[in-house]
Design an enzyme around this catalytic site. Structure first.
Site, mmCIF file in Angstrom:
data_model
loop_
_atom_site.group_PDB
_atom_site.id
_atom_site.type_symbol
_atom_site.label_atom_id
_atom_site.label_comp_id
_atom_site.label_asym_id
_atom_site.label_seq_id
_atom_site.Cartn_x
_atom_site.Cartn_y
_atom_site.Cartn_z
ATOM 1 N N THR A 148 0.862 -1.220 0.023
ATOM 2 C CA THR A 148 -0.168 0.005 0.014
ATOM 3 C C THR A 148 0.949 1.008 0.045
ATOM 4 O OG1 THR A 148 -1.623 -1.029 1.116
ATOM 5 C CG2 THR A 148 -1.482 1.199 1.776
ATOM 6 N N GLU A 166 8.167 -1.485 -8.023
ATOM 7 C CA GLU A 166 8.710 -2.967 -7.935
ATOM 8 C C GLU A 166 9.214 -3.208 -9.241
ATOM 9 O OE1 GLU A 166 6.017 -5.073 -4.512
ATOM 10 O OE2 GLU A 166 5.180 -4.987 -6.639
ATOM 11 N N ASN A 173 5.766 -10.288 -8.742
ATOM 12 C CA ASN A 173 4.349 -10.250 -8.747
ATOM 13 C C ASN A 173 3.726 -11.777 -9.213
ATOM 14 O OD1 ASN A 173 3.553 -7.856 -7.367
ATOM 15 N ND2 ASN A 173 4.706 -7.067 -9.025
ATOM 16 N N SER A 230 7.004 -18.752 -5.480
ATOM 17 C CA SER A 230 8.128 -19.528 -5.681
ATOM 18 C C SER A 230 9.322 -19.381 -4.468
ATOM 19 C CB SER A 230 8.928 -19.164 -6.955
ATOM 20 O OG SER A 230 9.341 -17.808 -6.915
#
Lengths: 474, 474
Positions: free
Chosen positions: B251, B339, B469, B474
């Site tokens: 957020t 990201e 994302n 994994s």
């Protein structure tokens, strides 16, 4: 559930030194193209796909011609991109359709060059394609005696370069020779479908039969598209002024042909309904192209009176539903061939106060980068689905405690609820994995606010998508 | 220009058998965090960041406390996510702010757990955090004698799990001991900033001084966020009914503190203006979170009368512009830490008929997957920029022949026009490569329709984004 995991491993991943990744191979989609019996195609059409020289390889067709040979009046309807930057063929087709009053008998399609951001020259070239194709039509069947144009034009491919128009004209003219390749069998339809392709990995061709008041009709068509797919098409969307146009290399183009007779006005209204529930309900990457065009011709070659909404509502409704189902079949092929797609996901939103509300939420979920990367990662991440659902402004405010989310497998086995009435379920991890590992499944969202539903089709966001669109120059 | 290349190599790429790709390393962003002289921070605040046990590692702070110690009245204002699925801390903070009439003296922030989709328990926990933090405040400075709450609460982290509230309460209570860690120097501010972090790779802390009518004030603040970043925050956005809430792991949270005195109403109106031009003008992935919150406190510790829009418009305007510039600085840090981001791109839209029109187009360009993958690929693909521009509905229709696009380097050297008045330029390839290879540059779009402008900040879409994302499990 992945969202329940502690966040630390996620943080650590951002510092990982990995610099090489193994990507899941994109599954082959070739099996989505299969031979179709020639008898299935609508009567009264001649088609071909030829190589004119827009594309380099002489083996690759780059121009499709579709002619109605029916002696009955042929109706036409179309939906065009609502993008303000309309390519020359879009502007020209809009003008032809309007002036003809919906009486058009041919479609010419070029691939490899979008004829966009090409100024006056682009408009001249698009008009030249229209005129040359008009000349292939039987003059005796002409409805409009004052020389009005009867051809619609579509183009897709790279932008900012002009068409090799002399090559295209001689390609079109070659079809009046005895050596022409126009035909009505599967091979001819397939040639035309292949000439639509740009980044597509398979030609997209379908046919179906339908019955209205005991009479059998046929409908067939082709489309193309793999990237820059998030169409929003309307009828004569307002054209914003000037001729400066623009397009891109992976537009949505489609053409649907039927041998039913339908009045131009009813054909347009049925197409608008169908497009909203098919081509306007798919997304590959959320980007709306400048060349998107869907055309339908109805040539009456099956014989029988014209279907019209005013004079026979019931027949019209059947036709509209058939057209919608067929358009959805064609639209889904585009999503299946989405750039880098490894998943084909149906997003259904139920319990909405209106169709428009349901459609907006389905669209938002279908375009969310976080949802789409989670689909790629086979992660039943309902949190991302909720976040997308919640950011859409609706006609009636959402009540979070009424919202449910489930994943529905495509094999008919039971759905997996992950959120019920706003409360997270204790999800069976193994079952979630089982469903999301499949190439096809459904994300179903229940809003609990009304009785309306909408369905969207989308694909996942993969490394391959980034490779195709980000390593463009490599 | 890449878009001018023939399309065939692009098609061939879709059939490539490559199954392993080398990804560009995401550049380190650690240098965006630097020590700040303790004298730069606003007076009258105590802060800390502590580990309470929400996050696993005892070395990682997960709770920030921010207290105003000013003996002047402290004003508060806030903007909250417009998402219909509001997390418990959002609902609680909205209620506290409303009941207090904008008189709040503390902020408590937890990271690692979003306290979202947690039902009644989630609301109880958020209220408990408010009450425990209230107890740290000096009761003598209380404005509201009837026991109203004076703390706002924010949370970020994973969803669907409840807070370890007992640990959090004992963490807050530890700050009344003599061993408390509350302070006002750089270390204390940095501790608080670190306690905001989830997937962030560096703490986001800034400070600035400003002068109004000869008087010097200070402003400092911190924020966090790296993914699920496309905020749309308003003041008391309508809350849609029930308590079922939801949030996600990344957020946008921010807190700005000043020692100016500002009336609650003027503070709220300045914040709304500032947020629109800062936090509501950034996008990492186009996804709006359910926990997004920006809080500002103004404690008057610098001494001087309260700034108020009605009584002294000029002072208010200066404050508003300072707040806007500062909020933009904080917002840009979030994009820099996006990201997988390898680029920091400013998107400016000029010549719009209204600010809202300019903002809509800038937002659309900034979220387009095709534009963002082209930025990653360092491809000056103006076609994708045009397509995004054209799909936005504006108050005045776009005129394609008035639209220009250029790439502007960040080193002050001259801009590179790629489209001028709707006509493609003959672009200097080497120069385009030079600009787009930089980590920072600007995409500038001129509409030619009016005098209004908007600026957006975005990043590119990389393999790393998909890895973070999509490979979540994994």
């Amino acid at each position: 559930m992945a969202p329940l995991k502690l966040i630390l491993p996620h943080i650590l991943k951002r510092f990982s030194s990995t610099s090489s990744i193994t990507i899941k191979p994109t599954p082959s989609k070739a099996h989505h193209h299969q031979p179709i019996p020639s008898l299935s195609f609508p009567h009264g059409y001649l088609l071909t796909g030829i190589h004119t020289g827009i594309k380099k390889s002489p083996l690759v067709p780059d121009l499709a011609l579709i002619l109605s040979t029916s002696q009955h009046p042929t109706s036409a309807a179309a939906c065009f991109t609502r993008n303000a930057f309309k390519a020359a063929p879009v502007l020209v087709s809009q003008e032809v359709l309007e002036k003809s009053g919906g009486r058009v008998r041919a479609v010419v399609v070029s691939s490899g060059c979008a004829n966009a951001v090409t100024g006056k020259k682009g408009l001249e070239d698009a008009w030249a394609m229209v005129r040359e194709t008009d000349a292939l039509l039987d003059p005796k069947a002409k409805l409009n005696k004052d020389g009005g144009n009867e051809t619609l034009v579509m183009s897709t491919g790279v932008i900012g370069q002009t068409l090799p128009i002399a090559k295209i004209i001689s390609g079109i003219q070659s079809q009046v020779q005895t050596t022409h390749t126009l035909g009505s069998d599967f091979d001819a339809w397939e040639r035309a479908a292949k000439a639509f392709m740009t980044t597509d990995t398979f030609p997209k061709l379908r046919a179906r039969k339908f019955v209205i008041r005991g009479k059998e009709y046929r409908m067939a068509g082709m489309d193309k598209g793999a990237g820059m797919i998030h169409p929003d098409m309307g009828p004569m969307a307002s054209t914003t002024g000037s001729s400066g146009a623009s397009g891109l290399h992976a537009t949505l183009l489609g053409c649907i042909l039927t041998d039913a007779a339908v009045s131009p006005r009813s054909l347009q209204s049925a197409l608008m309904y169908a497009v909203e529930r098919s081509f306007n309900s798919i997304s590959v990457d959320g980007d709306m192209s400048t060349n998107d065009t869907i055309i339908v011709l109805a040539n009456g070659a099956a014989g029988a009176g014209a279907i019209d909404e005013e004079s026979d509502r019931e027949s019209y409704e059947i036709f509209k539903q058939e057209l919608t189902a067929f358009a959805a079949d064609l639209a889904k092929l585009v999503v299946r061939d989405g750039e880098g797609a490894t998943k084909f996901v149906t997003v259904t939103v139920n319990g909405a106060p209106s169709y428009a509300d349901a459609h907006k939420i389905a669209s938002r979920i279908s375009t969310s980068a976080l949802v789409k990367t989670a689909l790629y990662g086979e992660d039943a991440n309902w949190g991302r689905i909720l976040a997308s659902t919640g950011c859409v402004a609706l006609s009636t405010p959402l009540n979070p405690s009424l919202v449910s989310v489930s994943f529905v497998p495509s094999d008919g086995s039971s759905a997996l609820p992950v959120l019920v009435d706003g409360e997270p379920e204790d999800v069976d991890e193994a079952r979630a994995k089982e469903i999301l590992q499949e190439e096809e499944f459904e994300v179903r969202v229940e809003l609990g606010l009304g009785a309306e539903s909408a369905t969207y089709w989308t694909c996942d966001f993969s490394y391959e998508y980034v490779r195709i669109n980000g390593d463009y120059r490599s």
